[in-house]
Design a protein around this motif. Sequence first.
Motif, PDB file in Angstrom:
ATOM      1  N   LEU A 102       1.597  16.785  -1.583  1.00  0.00           N
ATOM      2  CA  LEU A 102       2.671  16.524  -0.624  1.00  0.00           C
ATOM      3  C   LEU A 102       2.098  16.252   0.762  1.00  0.00           C
ATOM      4  N   VAL A 103       1.142  17.047   1.171  1.00  0.00           N
ATOM      5  CA  VAL A 103       0.492  16.827   2.470  1.00  0.00           C
ATOM      6  C   VAL A 103      -0.207  15.471   2.481  1.00  0.00           C
ATOM      7  N   LEU A 104      -0.881  15.147   1.380  1.00  0.00           N
ATOM      8  CA  LEU A 104      -1.557  13.855   1.263  1.00  0.00           C
ATOM      9  C   LEU A 104      -0.560  12.700   1.338  1.00  0.00           C
ATOM     10  N   ALA A 105       0.573  12.838   0.656  1.00  0.00           N
ATOM     11  CA  ALA A 105       1.607  11.798   0.688  1.00  0.00           C
ATOM     12  C   ALA A 105       2.170  11.636   2.097  1.00  0.00           C
ATOM     13  N   CYS A 106       2.415  12.744   2.788  1.00  0.00           N
ATOM     14  CA  CYS A 106       2.928  12.676   4.168  1.00  0.00           C
ATOM     15  C   CYS A 106       1.905  12.014   5.091  1.00  0.00           C
ATOM     16  N   ALA A 107       0.646  12.410   4.961  1.00  0.00           N
ATOM     17  CA  ALA A 107      -0.404  11.811   5.792  1.00  0.00           C
ATOM     18  C   ALA A 107      -0.546  10.325   5.481  1.00  0.00           C
ATOM     19  N   TYR A 136       0.807  -1.212   0.000  1.00  0.00           N
ATOM     20  CA  TYR A 136       0.000   0.000   0.000  1.00  0.00           C
ATOM     21  C   TYR A 136       0.843   1.267   0.000  1.00  0.00           C
ATOM     22  N   PHE A 137       2.142   1.116   0.256  1.00  0.00           N
ATOM     23  CA  PHE A 137       3.016   2.286   0.211  1.00  0.00           C
ATOM     24  C   PHE A 137       3.165   2.805  -1.217  1.00  0.00           C
ATOM     25  N   ALA A 138       2.641   2.061  -2.179  1.00  0.00           N
ATOM     26  CA  ALA A 138       2.608   2.558  -3.558  1.00  0.00           C
ATOM     27  C   ALA A 138       1.766   3.827  -3.630  1.00  0.00           C
ATOM     28  N   PHE A 139       0.806   3.980  -2.723  1.00  0.00           N
ATOM     29  CA  PHE A 139       0.025   5.220  -2.653  1.00  0.00           C
ATOM     30  C   PHE A 139       0.941   6.407  -2.386  1.00  0.00           C
TER      31      PHE A 139
END
Length: 178
Positions: free
Chosen positions: A28-33, A1-4
Amino acid sequence: YFAFVMATGIISTGTSLLGPSWLSRVLLVLACAGFLVLLGALILRLIFFRSSVATDVRSPERVFGFFTIVAGMDVLGVRLGAAGHPLATATLAACAAVVWIVLTYGVPTGLFFTRQRDSVLAGVNGSWLIWVVATQSLSIAASTLAPVWPSQDGLLAPAAVGMWSIGLVLYILLTALI
């Protein structure tokens, strides 16, 4: 799931270069969250569902998905570096390198020495190429850090070239198997 995390970080990087910049920041915020949520979920899975993790690790069809952890950390780190946070890049790259080493030595060893009934090669599929993506992501992280820390260029530049070369060899070997 880290592919997200990996995919969101890649699109964030692209939009930071080509625009719109607001979309890049949102992604970027979405990726960090996503990274924090998935990291928490992974830790909980390792604690409470160890047997299912062990089953995944022994499965040639699923085990290479763990390499998305490495790629996700590196892609997020590179994007954070582009946003002016090279320490985050270095931290994520160092953690990713440790995970990559453990997986690179552990996965093939585990697959080939714990299988007794059927062949590991029967489970070869395109997901094995995530190993190449993870390896190349370490190269990109090292090459991102080299201009930021010129004093470490003697270590980072060869690491970038070395990881790229390892990824190339892995790609050739794995595509031959696939």
